[in-house]
Write a protein that holds these residues in place. Structure first.
Motif, short mmCIF file in Angstrom:
data_model
loop_
_atom_site.label_atom_id
_atom_site.label_comp_id
_atom_site.label_asym_id
_atom_site.label_seq_id
_atom_site.Cartn_x
_atom_site.Cartn_y
_atom_site.Cartn_z
N MET A 434 0.83 -1.20 0.00
CA MET A 434 0.00 0.00 0.00
C MET A 434 0.87 1.26 0.00
O MET A 434 0.58 2.23 -0.70
CB MET A 434 -0.92 0.01 1.22
N ARG A 435 1.94 1.22 0.76
CA ARG A 435 2.86 2.37 0.78
C ARG A 435 3.48 2.59 -0.58
O ARG A 435 3.54 3.73 -1.07
CB ARG A 435 3.97 2.11 1.82
N ASP A 436 3.94 1.52 -1.21
CA ASP A 436 4.63 1.65 -2.50
C ASP A 436 3.68 2.15 -3.59
O ASP A 436 4.05 3.00 -4.41
CB ASP A 436 5.25 0.32 -2.90
N PHE A 437 2.47 1.63 -3.63
CA PHE A 437 1.51 2.09 -4.64
C PHE A 437 1.16 3.56 -4.41
O PHE A 437 0.96 4.31 -5.37
CB PHE A 437 0.25 1.22 -4.63
N SER A 438 1.07 3.98 -3.14
CA SER A 438 0.78 5.39 -2.84
C SER A 438 1.92 6.28 -3.31
O SER A 438 1.69 7.35 -3.89
CB SER A 438 0.54 5.57 -1.34
N LEU A 439 3.16 5.85 -3.07
CA LEU A 439 4.32 6.63 -3.51
C LEU A 439 4.33 6.78 -5.03
O LEU A 439 4.75 7.82 -5.56
CB LEU A 439 5.62 5.96 -3.05
N ALA A 440 3.87 5.75 -5.72
CA ALA A 440 3.88 5.78 -7.19
C ALA A 440 2.66 6.49 -7.76
O ALA A 440 2.48 6.52 -8.97
CB ALA A 440 3.94 4.35 -7.73
N GLY A 441 1.83 7.07 -6.89
CA GLY A 441 0.69 7.83 -7.36
C GLY A 441 -0.57 7.02 -7.55
O GLY A 441 -1.56 7.52 -8.10
N GLY A 442 -0.59 5.76 -7.09
CA GLY A 442 -1.77 4.94 -7.25
C GLY A 442 -2.80 5.19 -6.15
O GLY A 442 -2.47 5.70 -5.08
N LYS A 443 -4.03 4.84 -6.44
CA LYS A 443 -5.11 4.99 -5.47
C LYS A 443 -5.36 3.62 -4.83
O LYS A 443 -5.92 2.72 -5.45
CB LYS A 443 -6.38 5.52 -6.14
N THR A 444 -4.92 3.49 -3.59
CA THR A 444 -4.95 2.18 -2.94
C THR A 444 -6.37 1.65 -2.75
O THR A 444 -6.56 0.43 -2.67
CB THR A 444 -4.23 2.25 -1.59
N ASP A 445 -7.36 2.55 -2.69
CA ASP A 445 -8.73 2.07 -2.49
C ASP A 445 -9.32 1.45 -3.76
O ASP A 445 -10.39 0.83 -3.72
CB ASP A 445 -9.63 3.22 -2.01
N LYS A 446 -8.62 1.59 -4.87
CA LYS A 446 -9.09 1.03 -6.13
C LYS A 446 -8.30 -0.21 -6.56
O LYS A 446 -8.52 -0.75 -7.64
CB LYS A 446 -9.03 2.07 -7.25
N LEU A 447 -7.37 -0.64 -5.73
CA LEU A 447 -6.53 -1.78 -6.09
C LEU A 447 -7.30 -3.09 -5.95
O LEU A 447 -8.02 -3.31 -4.97
CB LEU A 447 -5.28 -1.83 -5.21
N SER A 448 -7.09 -3.97 -6.91
CA SER A 448 -7.61 -5.33 -6.80
C SER A 448 -6.59 -6.17 -6.03
O SER A 448 -5.39 -5.85 -5.99
CB SER A 448 -7.82 -5.94 -8.19
N HIS A 449 -7.06 -7.24 -5.41
CA HIS A 449 -6.17 -8.09 -4.62
C HIS A 449 -6.48 -9.56 -4.90
O HIS A 449 -7.64 -9.94 -5.09
CB HIS A 449 -6.32 -7.80 -3.13
N HIS A 450 -5.43 -10.37 -4.94
CA HIS A 450 -5.58 -11.81 -5.14
C HIS A 450 -4.46 -12.51 -4.41
O HIS A 450 -3.35 -11.98 -4.26
CB HIS A 450 -5.53 -12.17 -6.64
N GLN A 451 -4.73 -13.72 -3.93
CA GLN A 451 -3.74 -14.47 -3.16
C GLN A 451 -3.65 -15.90 -3.67
O GLN A 451 -4.67 -16.54 -3.94
CB GLN A 451 -4.14 -14.46 -1.69
N SER A 452 -2.40 -16.37 -3.84
CA SER A 452 -2.17 -17.77 -4.23
C SER A 452 -1.31 -18.42 -3.15
O SER A 452 -1.06 -17.83 -2.09
CB SER A 452 -1.47 -17.83 -5.59
N ASP A 453 -0.84 -19.64 -3.39
CA ASP A 453 -0.07 -20.35 -2.37
C ASP A 453 1.16 -19.57 -1.91
O ASP A 453 1.44 -19.47 -0.72
CB ASP A 453 0.38 -21.72 -2.90
N HIS A 454 1.91 -19.03 -2.88
CA HIS A 454 3.19 -18.38 -2.57
C HIS A 454 3.15 -16.86 -2.68
O HIS A 454 4.10 -16.19 -2.23
CB HIS A 454 4.29 -18.90 -3.49
#
Length: 688
Positions: A434-454
């Motif tokens: 979240m910190r890195d995306f904010s630094l790069a100008g991204g809107k963290t509330d609009k980020l999609s998220h997905h999780q796999s085994d690793h």
């Protein structure tokens, strides 16, 4: 070099906010590439004394360099590299066909080309090597231009000796007559009669050995020589002393000439080499011996305070910005690592092992001497924290031997990681995402998220795209079984999350522009124009950044994640695994099932031959003196040699011992029977 890189980053950031002319001035102040296009040197002002042909050559070179500077400022780094290469070729042709006078007029341009290459390579652009050619022979000219030698007592009006800064002959700057007096005069109190920071200049041998952090003088390379860098940035000498421009020029010329010793004994005291600078018969003035530099003690097992887990985190949390990771350390006190912490600042050492309350560090924290620390409006430390630091010093200021070369930041991270669960590390990496995306100008509330085994994935893309990237990343990890134990890679559930000591992150950017901005703002660097993915790992941070959108097919995404995922897996096997090893193996894994036609194989072979031809030895490779593209090519070729039938068993030994916690150099020696440098040199000779 790190300081140079920070200055370049600062300039690039300012250039976005300020107008072109202001940014150009900033470049000039930093000694950047822009100087090629704007500064007229003394040699150029003397150009009319040259013949017509020489003046035409000077003009042609100036045009190429000016064009390179304009292209660099416009962000056209690839074009800038080509223009600078044209200037290199023009210099070589001009010197071969010209006179010693033309060579002398070209000296400033040649040095500027050397400096400009560094800036271009830092932008990730491949550029040809440049070695200034030797000066044409003309004894009469050399004899007529000889000037008085500069000494350590020179003032700004003193004329330095006329020497060829690129000559390999021992006819230029004398270490005994010219360099030793400067070092004794400017550095004697701290590094000759003492050993501040563990760095002694008492003898030539000690000077060339350098401090515990590494060598500070590289023969023929003033840019890579930290001695020159610390003088230019004003970090040294301390205590108000200054190295004049003439003295600095003398030191640089001596290094450019090969940093040679012209005395009789490299172990002789530097003060004994400079007696001739005094009046005849007058000995050097005696100076009181400096107090020994305090050093970290060795733990006995009876200590009640641990530096790595209890003291370093407090210092990092409260001193970062002023004394840790600081552009300009306050009071000369740098605390990035143990050597600098124990060296102290302008007021001397801040730690007296065995004397907690008497140590300046504790006095500053309590506010009993001078301004209370930390400064800048930060709250004072809790009494319990100060008491902990005092007790650590009182118990001998001990630090485990295997941690003494670590930065305090890395030490703090490792201490936290050692105590954290895999789930806690995964959660912390999510916060960093979240910190890195904010630094790069991204809107963290609009980020999609997905999780796999690793992996845990984030991105401003549809979740379906993240799912495709996750599947390809898991497949790439399984491909790494050709270099890593298949049993570890195939484990699921909690064991899968433990593979990276917590799930590794994957940052997915839909456009190349977003990817480039991420590198600029988060990693403070520019990436090569053909990159679409890369990896980063420091123990706590473990991520792959990749360009992928809903319009990309799975094959394209697979080709982008294969190498960085495999490299991340290799790097995570041990704290001491070098970048070249992880990068090279990642590329080998990615290429393992790619079929190339004859033309492409021929092209790759040609590129490898060019890369090998630009390298003198493994020392240059490991020192990072190659453009990234060539370094990557060589890393992959060397790592591919590990997987041959003759060496696979030795390679497996390296991987196994890394998993057991062995240092990379020790594991490599156990597996291959030689050091990495010796192996690389042997491979280089075989290829040539």
């Amino acid at each position: 070099m790190p300081s140079l890189f920070r200055r370049i980053v600062f300039i690039r950031q300012r250039s976005r906010r300020l107008g072109f002319q202001t940014a150009l001035v900033a470049c000039l102040l930093a000694g950047g590439l822009c100087t090629c296009a704007t500064i007229t040197t003394a040699a150029e002002s003397d150009a009319p004394r040259l013949d017509t042909r020489s003046r035409q050559a000077m003009t042609a070179i100036s045009v190429s360099m000016r064009k390179a500077g304009e292209q660099f400022n416009a962000g056209r780094f690839e074009d800038s590299a080509r223009s600078l290469e044209r200037a290199m070729n023009q210099v070589e042709v001009a010197v071969r066909a010209g006179s010693p006078e033309l060579y002398d007029a070209l000296r400033p341009k040649m040095q500027r080309i050397v400096d400009a290459r560094v800036l271009i390579e830092l932008e990730g652009i491949s550029i040809s090597p440049f070695q200034p050619p030797p000066r044409p022979e003309n004894p009469s000219v050399a004899a007529s231009t000889t000037m008085p030698a500069a000494t350590g007592t020179s003032n700004a009006n003193t004329v330095p000796p006329t020497v060829n800064p690129f000559s390999t002959e021992n006819t230029g700057v004398s270490f005994v007559k010219n360099v030793a007096p400067i070092l004794v005069s400017k550095c004697g109190g701290c590094h000759i009669r003492g050993s501040r920071g563990g760095f002694s200049l008492a003898t030539f041998a000690a000077l060339m050995k350098g401090p515990p952090e590494g060598v500070v003088i590289f023969a023929g390379d003033t840019i890579g020589s930290r001695l020159i860098e610390t003088i230019k940035t004003g970090d040294m000498p301390r205590g108000g002393g200054k190295v004049s421009p003439i003295e600095l020029a003398t030191l640089e010329r001596w290094i450019n000439e090969g940093a040679k010793f012209d005395g009789e004994d490299t172990s002789a005291q530097l003060t004994s080499l400079t007696t001739e600078t005094n009046d005849p018969g007058t000995p050097n003035p005696a100076s009181p011996p400096a107090a020994p530099m305090p050093r970290a003690g060795t733990p006995t097992g009876k200590e009640t305070v641990d530096f790595a887990s209890q003291i370093a985190p407090v210092l990092v949390a409260n001193c970062t910005g002023c004394h840790i990771n600081a552009m300009q350390a306050r009071g000369g006190l740098q605390m990035d690592n143990l050597a600098r912490l124990f060296r102290g600042g302008d007021s001397g050492p801040v730690i007296q092992p065995g004397r907690g309350e008497a140590s300046l560090l504790v006095k500053k924290l309590r506010g009993t001497e001078g301004a209370r620390m930390p400064a800048g409006g930060r709250p004072p430390l809790q009494d319990e924290e100060i008491a902990l630091i005092s007790r650590w010093i009182e118990e001998g200021a001990t630090v485990a031997t295997n941690l003494r070369e670590e930065s305090l930041t890395a030490m703090t991270q490792k201490a936290w990681l050692a105590a954290a669960t895999d789930a806690e590390v995964t959660a912390r990496r999510a916060e960093l995402a979240m910190r890195d995306f904010s630094l790069a100008g991204g809107k963290t509330d609009k980020l999609s998220h997905h999780q796999s085994d690793h992996f845990s994935l984030w991105g401003d893309v549809p979740e379906s795209t993240l799912t495709i990237v996750a599947n390809q990343a898991e497949a790439a990890l399984q491909k790494a079984s050709i270099i890593l134990p298949a049993k570890e890679l195939s484990a699921g559930g909690a064991a899968a999350e433990a593979f990276f000591n917590g799930r590794a992150s994957i940052y997915v950017m839909p456009r190349r522009y977003d990817y480039s901005e991420f590198a600029q703002m988060v990693e403070r660097r520019s990436l090569p124009s053909d990159w679409e993915s890369h990896w980063s790992y420091n123990g706590l941070e473990a991520y792959v950044a990749v360009v992928a959108s809903a319009g990309d097919d799975e094959e394209a995404i697979a080709s982008r994640v294969a190498a960085p995922v495999a490299s991340l897996a290799v790097r995570s096997r041990g704290d001491t695994v070098p970048r070249w090893f992880a990068d090279g193996l990642g590329k080998v894994v990615a290429a393992s099932d790619i079929k190339r036609d004859r033309a492409e194989l021929a092209r790759m072979q040609s590129e490898l031959v060019t890369a090998v031809g630009s390298l003198k030895s493994g020392k240059d490779f490991f020192a990072g003196r190659l453009a990234p593209e060539r370094a990557d090519l060589l890393s992959a070729a060397v790592c591919e040699s590990f997987l041959t039938r003759q060496r696979k068993r030795g390679f497996d030994t390296i991987i196994r011992q890394l998993g057991e916690g062995k240092k990379f150099d020790d594991a490599f020696l156990a597996g291959m029977g030689v050091t990495p440098t010796a192996y690389f040199d042997a491979w280089l000779q075989w290829v040539k």
